[in-house]
Write a protein that holds these residues in place. Structure first.
Motif, mmCIF file in Angstrom:
data_model
loop_
_atom_site.group_PDB
_atom_site.id
_atom_site.type_symbol
_atom_site.label_atom_id
_atom_site.label_comp_id
_atom_site.label_asym_id
_atom_site.label_seq_id
_atom_site.Cartn_x
_atom_site.Cartn_y
_atom_site.Cartn_z
ATOM 1 N N ASN A 374 -7.434 7.888 5.298
ATOM 2 C CA ASN A 374 -8.100 8.825 5.930
ATOM 3 C C ASN A 374 -7.520 9.474 7.252
ATOM 4 O O ASN A 374 -7.686 8.728 7.999
ATOM 5 N N LEU A 375 -6.919 10.572 7.100
ATOM 6 C CA LEU A 375 -6.169 11.217 8.339
ATOM 7 C C LEU A 375 -7.334 11.744 9.264
ATOM 8 O O LEU A 375 -8.249 12.234 8.565
ATOM 9 N N ALA A 376 -6.970 12.080 10.516
ATOM 10 C CA ALA A 376 -8.125 12.706 11.078
ATOM 11 C C ALA A 376 -8.430 14.106 10.873
ATOM 12 O O ALA A 376 -9.569 14.328 10.973
ATOM 13 N N ALA A 377 -7.483 14.772 10.243
ATOM 14 C CA ALA A 377 -7.688 15.993 9.863
ATOM 15 C C ALA A 377 -8.235 16.278 8.465
ATOM 16 O O ALA A 377 -8.428 17.488 8.053
ATOM 17 N N MET A 378 -8.286 15.131 7.876
ATOM 18 C CA MET A 378 -8.722 15.035 6.532
ATOM 19 C C MET A 378 -10.360 15.058 6.308
ATOM 20 O O MET A 378 -10.710 14.348 7.139
ATOM 21 N N ASP A 379 -11.033 15.654 5.562
ATOM 22 C CA ASP A 379 -12.283 15.472 5.175
ATOM 23 C C ASP A 379 -12.326 13.768 4.540
ATOM 24 O O ASP A 379 -11.561 13.417 3.888
ATOM 25 N N VAL A 380 -13.278 13.131 5.059
ATOM 26 C CA VAL A 380 -13.509 11.609 4.715
ATOM 27 C C VAL A 380 -14.263 11.571 3.404
ATOM 28 O O VAL A 380 -15.442 12.250 3.313
ATOM 29 N N ARG A 381 -14.099 10.880 2.485
ATOM 30 C CA ARG A 381 -14.765 10.586 1.412
ATOM 31 C C ARG A 381 -15.137 9.375 1.595
ATOM 32 O O ARG A 381 -14.318 8.241 1.228
ATOM 33 N N PRO A 382 -16.492 9.084 1.919
ATOM 34 C CA PRO A 382 -16.833 7.472 2.115
ATOM 35 C C PRO A 382 -16.570 6.755 1.037
ATOM 36 O O PRO A 382 -16.875 6.987 -0.089
ATOM 37 N N GLY A 383 -16.011 5.513 1.082
ATOM 38 C CA GLY A 383 -15.665 4.772 -0.158
ATOM 39 C C GLY A 383 -14.228 4.865 -0.518
ATOM 40 O O GLY A 383 -13.540 4.023 -1.277
ATOM 41 N N SER A 384 -13.496 5.842 -0.183
ATOM 42 C CA SER A 384 -12.090 6.089 -0.534
ATOM 43 C C SER A 384 -11.417 5.614 0.618
ATOM 44 O O SER A 384 -11.507 5.591 1.635
ATOM 45 N N MET A 385 -10.083 5.038 0.123
ATOM 46 C CA MET A 385 -9.002 4.478 1.160
ATOM 47 C C MET A 385 -8.196 5.505 1.797
ATOM 48 O O MET A 385 -7.663 5.448 2.672
ATOM 49 N N GLY A 386 -8.656 6.830 1.122
ATOM 50 C CA GLY A 386 -7.790 7.963 1.656
ATOM 51 C C GLY A 386 -6.617 8.433 0.828
ATOM 52 O O GLY A 386 -6.514 8.124 -0.387
ATOM 53 N N ARG A 387 -5.662 9.195 1.241
ATOM 54 C CA ARG A 387 -4.488 9.589 0.557
ATOM 55 C C ARG A 387 -3.200 9.069 1.063
ATOM 56 O O ARG A 387 -3.160 8.633 2.054
ATOM 57 N N PRO A 388 -2.063 9.022 0.501
ATOM 58 C CA PRO A 388 -1.088 8.417 0.799
ATOM 59 C C PRO A 388 -0.265 8.973 1.806
ATOM 60 O O PRO A 388 -0.308 10.363 2.078
ATOM 61 N N LEU A 389 0.203 8.433 2.923
ATOM 62 C CA LEU A 389 0.605 9.085 4.122
ATOM 63 C C LEU A 389 1.802 9.952 3.643
ATOM 64 O O LEU A 389 2.709 9.504 2.815
ATOM 65 N N PRO A 390 2.152 11.055 4.482
ATOM 66 C CA PRO A 390 3.475 11.630 4.340
ATOM 67 C C PRO A 390 4.600 10.539 4.428
ATOM 68 O O PRO A 390 4.469 9.390 5.172
ATOM 69 N N GLY A 391 5.585 10.566 3.423
ATOM 70 C CA GLY A 391 6.499 9.636 3.308
ATOM 71 C C GLY A 391 6.449 8.506 2.228
ATOM 72 O O GLY A 391 7.119 7.824 2.067
ATOM 73 N N ILE A 392 5.231 8.483 1.873
ATOM 74 C CA ILE A 392 4.702 7.514 1.182
ATOM 75 C C ILE A 392 4.227 7.991 -0.381
ATOM 76 O O ILE A 392 3.565 9.061 -0.539
ATOM 77 N N ASP A 393 4.855 7.592 -1.459
ATOM 78 C CA ASP A 393 4.310 7.969 -2.915
ATOM 79 C C ASP A 393 3.759 6.803 -3.386
ATOM 80 O O ASP A 393 4.149 5.827 -3.561
ATOM 81 N N ALA A 394 2.447 7.186 -3.833
ATOM 82 C CA ALA A 394 1.506 5.985 -4.569
ATOM 83 C C ALA A 394 1.121 6.673 -5.626
ATOM 84 O O ALA A 394 0.959 7.799 -6.275
ATOM 85 N N ALA A 395 0.845 5.606 -6.556
ATOM 86 C CA ALA A 395 0.529 5.969 -8.101
ATOM 87 C C ALA A 395 -0.445 4.792 -8.703
ATOM 88 O O ALA A 395 -0.140 3.600 -8.257
ATOM 89 N N ILE A 396 -1.129 5.163 -9.604
ATOM 90 C CA ILE A 396 -1.841 4.110 -10.373
ATOM 91 C C ILE A 396 -0.806 3.881 -11.631
ATOM 92 O O ILE A 396 -0.589 4.859 -12.321
ATOM 93 N N VAL A 397 -0.525 2.773 -11.981
ATOM 94 C CA VAL A 397 0.477 2.524 -13.063
ATOM 95 C C VAL A 397 -0.532 1.426 -14.274
ATOM 96 O O VAL A 397 -1.262 0.514 -13.566
ATOM 97 N N GLU A 398 -0.019 1.280 -15.255
ATOM 98 C CA GLU A 398 -0.182 0.217 -16.169
ATOM 99 C C GLU A 398 1.170 -0.495 -16.786
ATOM 100 O O GLU A 398 2.071 0.374 -16.724
ATOM 101 N N ARG A 399 1.073 -1.719 -16.873
ATOM 102 C CA ARG A 399 2.342 -2.328 -17.303
ATOM 103 C C ARG A 399 2.589 -2.086 -18.712
ATOM 104 O O ARG A 399 1.629 -1.813 -19.736
ATOM 105 N N THR A 400 3.667 -2.066 -18.998
ATOM 106 C CA THR A 400 4.322 -1.734 -20.597
ATOM 107 C C THR A 400 4.808 -3.014 -20.923
ATOM 108 O O THR A 400 5.152 -4.047 -20.458
ATOM 109 N N PRO A 401 4.646 -3.135 -22.601
ATOM 110 C CA PRO A 401 5.231 -4.379 -23.143
ATOM 111 C C PRO A 401 6.570 -4.566 -22.729
ATOM 112 O O PRO A 401 6.924 -5.873 -22.692
ATOM 113 N N ASP A 402 7.453 -3.797 -22.425
ATOM 114 C CA ASP A 402 8.916 -3.807 -22.063
ATOM 115 C C ASP A 402 8.946 -4.455 -20.847
ATOM 116 O O ASP A 402 10.211 -4.623 -20.115
#
Ligand code: AMP
Length: 585
Positions: A374-402
């Motif tokens: 949660n960056l200083a200039a971002m609205d804070v959503r209590p309970g959330s870890m925030g958003r990926p920093l500039p330079g960082i790509d984050a995603a939610i993934v699921e594993r595939t059988p392969d």
């Protein structure tokens, strides 16, 4: 319960290091972040040079780098110029002792100035710094020193006597033990660091390390087997510097207090390196947590940026509002938290009582630096870890059988948190465990082992860990290490260790034990087993509770089913847990 978003006003946004998240994301590059540091000739990069010598070279040597508060409240200050000379002396001492590039220098110290000198002096010398948590007992110290092939250990005589001397003969590679804070004549085979340092040369040409040279070794816990030694390189300093500016809103001249112990990764990346590269003044408290003491430090030292952890925040909340209100905390500009889930109540509480919300951020030993915030200039959503920093790509993934992964696009769907590889502070391996390292990646994605969700606006929400590792008071504890210590006791046939909810520490360690024939369960034996674990492991790692069982549930391949123990303990549905094998990371 719905928690209201904390909306940032235009003034707060305008004064923040990252004023506009989207604009900063598209403008950011790691090359530009690297250009903010000086580097060494021929493309070299050295963490300690960027933290200290660079400031001296640019005429900032008189600034206070470290303000160390002793247990009795006395203050000792070190300017950037002072630390530069002291770390030069430490690097010369290592050279005089024949300690070479890449060799490991371990520390087992409280937050005393010698620790900071040893860390940065080691890096100047091109050796590798490996910090250990001072509350570890002899067993975790021995395991890690062995795994990391410790060449030098910096500690105090009291800790040496209790935690190292009994097994030192088993580790001939540990050639030098340097003692600080006094040394008696009977401490055989040790060097008095406080006497040796002033005798070592005050000038040192920083070893021209390359960005990919190993700099730091941080131990972290897995579900099974030994702890893992995460390898970090000098190039990580680019991320330490950039992420501290973006996620902690840290500016030159800030008075910064990171309460994490340097024995853990937060206490090194943000408790030593980042504030110095930025040119801030670090406040370091040698004392233990006490609400009154902590508010006193914030007030007296006019702390502007404070980085702490949920367990500590919950303890402050427990102490009530009155102590907070009695102190002038007006200097505080930015509050951040890391290490465990930060309850929304804690964010609302700090907003109300301290006048500023805590900004949660997320990262782990392997990432080397903050990834989601949660960056200083971002609205804070209590309970959330925030958003990926500039330079960082984050995603939610699921594993595939392969063996690959698939990105989960739908909002608020739980999956594994993954990061696209390529940021400078990403770990470069688990020491000596190539296969374990490879298992952390699927194609371009580094798989964190944490479960999380992403909402439609790109905020990430922590769901839980995907493994059996326990987070107690911010410390990651491997169940296997605790089980192994219990199994050393002659009464124990089987041991299974889990984390159970704890209102202050997040989780507490609980052990289940099956006894060998001829032993009888009872309070006396329980106390004996708990005391045995505390002696071997130290109070931060040992179980707080212990229960006897006739036998423990095991998988077909013979592994203790910790998740089943936990489900039964917490009265959760067991579902198909009985067929689940533990995650091997
Ligand atoms: P460590 O490697 O000891 O720093 O521990 C990292 C782990 O702590 C992560 O993988 C998470 O499980 C947990 N963690 C760190 N930060 C947060 C956070 N902001 N919210 C929830 N869990 C966190």
């Amino acid at each position: 319960m719905a928690w209201n978003t904390i909306v940032k006003g235009p003034a707060e946004k305008a004064s923040a290091v990252v004023g506009d998240y989207d604009a900063a994301r598209s403008a950011f590059s790691w090359e530009a972040a690297r250009a903010e540091l000086d580097g060494l000739p021929n493309g070299g990069l050295n963490i300690a040079y960027e933290a200290l010598d660079r400031h001296v070279a640019r005429g900032r040597g008189e600034r206070v780098a470290l303000r160390s508060v002793t247990k009795d409240g006395a203050v000792e200050e070190f300017r950037y110029a002072d630390l530069t000379v002291r770390t030069n002396r430490f690097a010369n001492l290592l050279r005089d002792l024949g300690v070479g590039r890449g060799e490991r220098v371990f520390s087992l110290l409280g937050r005393v100035p010698a620790l900071y000198v040893a860390a940065l002096g080691t890096l100047k010398a091109g050796s590798v710094f490996a910090p250990l948590f001072s509350a570890f007992g002899p067993e975790p110290v021995r395991t890690r020193a062995t795994l990391g092939d410790a060449r030098v250990l910096v500690t105090t005589e009291a800790m040496y006597r209790r935690k190292v001397e009994p097994w030192r003969h088993m580790l001939p590679g540990l050639r030098h033990v340097l003692l600080t804070g006094g040394m008696s004549a009977s401490a055989e085979g040790c060097i008095d660091l406080d006497a040796a340092l002033p005798a070592a040369g005050a000038d040192f040409a920083v070893v021209p390390t390359a960005p990919e040279d190993m700099a730091l070794l941080h131990f972290t816990s897995g579900t099974t087997g030994r702890p893992k030694g995460a390898v970090h390189v000098h190039g990580a300093v680019v991320a330490h510097h950039a992420t501290a500016r973006m996620a902690l809103d840290l500016l030159p001249g800030d008075v910064f207090w990171c309460t994490a112990d340097p024995g853990w990764v937060t206490g090194t990346s943000y408790g030593i390196i980042a504030p110095l590269t930025v040119g801030a003044t670090m406040v370091v408290d040698q004392g233990e947590f006490d609400a009154e003491r902590w508010y006193g430090i914030l007030e007296r030292h006019r702390v502007t940026v404070w980085y702490t952890a949920p367990t500590a925040i919950r303890m402050l909340m427990k102490a009530g509002e009155e102590p907070a209100r009695r102190h002038d905390l007006g200097a505080l500009r930015f509050l951040a938290s890391v290490g465990e889930p930060l309850n929304p109540e804690a964010v609302a509480w700090s907003h109300r009582v301290l006048g500023r919300p805590f900004h949660d951020n997320w990262w782990q030993t392997e990432t080397g630096g903050i990834m989601i915030a949660n960056l200083a200039a971002m609205d804070v959503r209590p309970g959330s870890m925030g958003r990926p920093l500039p330079g960082i790509d984050a995603a939610i993934v699921e594993r595939t059988p392969d063996g690959g992964v698939r990105v989960v696009d739908s909002p608020m769907t739980a999956g594994e948190l993954a990061l696209r590889r390529g940021w400078p502070s990403m770990f470069r391996g688990y020491l000596g465990e190539e296969e374990r390292y490879c298992r952390c990646f699927a194609g371009d994605w580094y798989l964190t082992g944490d479960l999380a969700m992403r909402d439609a606006d790109g905020y990430f929400w922590f769901v839980g860990r995907g493994d059996d590792v326990i987070k107690s008071a911010g410390h990651l504890i491997g169940p296997f290490e605790v089980e192994s210590a219990l199994l050393e006791h002659p009464a124990v046939a089987e041991a299974g260790v889990i984390g159970i909810p704890d209102p202050v520490g997040g989780e507490a360690v609980k052990a289940f034990v099956a006894l060998k024939p001829d032993w009888t369960a009872g309070d006396e034996l329980r106390h004996d087993l708990l005391a045995h674990a505390r002696r071997r492991l130290g109070p931060a790692v040992a179980p707080k509770e212990l229960e006897f069982r006739a036998g423990l549930p095991r998988t077909r391949s013979g592994k203790i089913m910790r998740r089943l123990l936990k489900a039964r303990e917490l009265g959760l549905p067991e579902g198909d847990l009985s067929t689940l094998e533990s995650d091997e990371r």
